[in-house]
Design a protein around this motif. Structure first.
Motif, mmCIF file in Angstrom:
data_model
loop_
_atom_site.group_PDB
_atom_site.id
_atom_site.type_symbol
_atom_site.label_atom_id
_atom_site.label_comp_id
_atom_site.label_asym_id
_atom_site.label_seq_id
_atom_site.Cartn_x
_atom_site.Cartn_y
_atom_site.Cartn_z
ATOM 1 N N GLY A 12 39.132 46.750 32.934
ATOM 2 C CA GLY A 12 40.091 46.029 32.107
ATOM 3 C C GLY A 12 39.763 44.566 31.879
ATOM 4 O O GLY A 12 40.393 43.921 31.053
ATOM 5 N N ASP A 13 38.790 44.024 32.616
ATOM 6 C CA ASP A 13 38.400 42.627 32.446
ATOM 7 C C ASP A 13 37.312 42.479 31.389
ATOM 8 O O ASP A 13 36.563 43.411 31.112
ATOM 9 C CB ASP A 13 37.857 42.037 33.751
ATOM 10 N N GLU A 14 37.222 41.295 30.857
ATOM 11 C CA GLU A 14 36.130 40.925 29.967
ATOM 12 C C GLU A 14 35.042 40.257 30.805
ATOM 13 O O GLU A 14 35.339 39.713 31.880
ATOM 14 C CB GLU A 14 36.625 39.967 28.885
ATOM 15 N N PRO A 15 33.795 40.244 30.335
ATOM 16 C CA PRO A 15 32.719 39.600 31.091
ATOM 17 C C PRO A 15 33.023 38.148 31.456
ATOM 18 O O PRO A 15 32.760 37.710 32.580
ATOM 19 C CB PRO A 15 31.512 39.706 30.162
ATOM 20 N N GLU A 16 33.599 37.404 30.531
ATOM 21 C CA GLU A 16 33.895 35.992 30.781
ATOM 22 C C GLU A 16 34.924 35.821 31.906
ATOM 23 O O GLU A 16 34.778 34.946 32.759
ATOM 24 C CB GLU A 16 34.396 35.337 29.494
ATOM 25 N N GLU A 17 35.940 36.677 31.932
ATOM 26 C CA GLU A 17 36.933 36.628 33.006
ATOM 27 C C GLU A 17 36.279 36.877 34.359
ATOM 28 O O GLU A 17 36.595 36.210 35.352
ATOM 29 C CB GLU A 17 38.014 37.693 32.790
#
Length: 123
Positions: A12-17
């Motif tokens: 559910g996370d994005e790479p940047e997060e």
């Protein structure tokens, strides 16, 4: 020596997060999205036998750059994952990663090249 801060993207996370989370967990650096700059990504494909069983690693690595000044003495290292931090000159590291590779470094060459190209493009 390895990449300064790295980890896996949680569901559910994005790479940047994930990059922001790992930077804080491993080094104690609280960065905002505006303070990270995407430099590129590369595939990791690795296969080797460990203890009689095949280990396969197949993933995509995202490279982000954090360019604010960092005081090594003020870093809060995650003791389970980071033993120490040292600065290396880019040219020295580039030479150390060339064959025959300096065995002190396990930095992925592809990630290093992305970081190096990103830095050179800003000169």
């Amino acid at each position: 020596f390895d990449t300064s801060s790295a980890g896996h993207i949680q569901a559910g996370d994005e790479p940047e997060e994930s990059a922001i989370r790992e930077l804080y967990e491993e080094l104690g650096i609280q960065a905002s999205k505006e303070e990270l700059q995407f430099a590129g990504c590369f595939d990791i494909q690795y296969e080797k036998e460990f203890h009689g069983k095949m280990f396969r690693d197949n993933e995509v690595a995202f490279v982000y750059m954090y360019t604010k000044p960092v005081d090594v003495a003020k870093l809060i290292l995650q003791k389970e994952e980071v033993e120490s931090v040292e600065w290396f000159d880019m040219e020295e590291l580039d030479a150390a990663l060339q064959p025959p590779r300096d065995q002190r470094f396990c930095v992925p060459m592809e990630g290093f090249q992305i970081a190096k190209q990103w830095l050179e493009s800003r000169k």
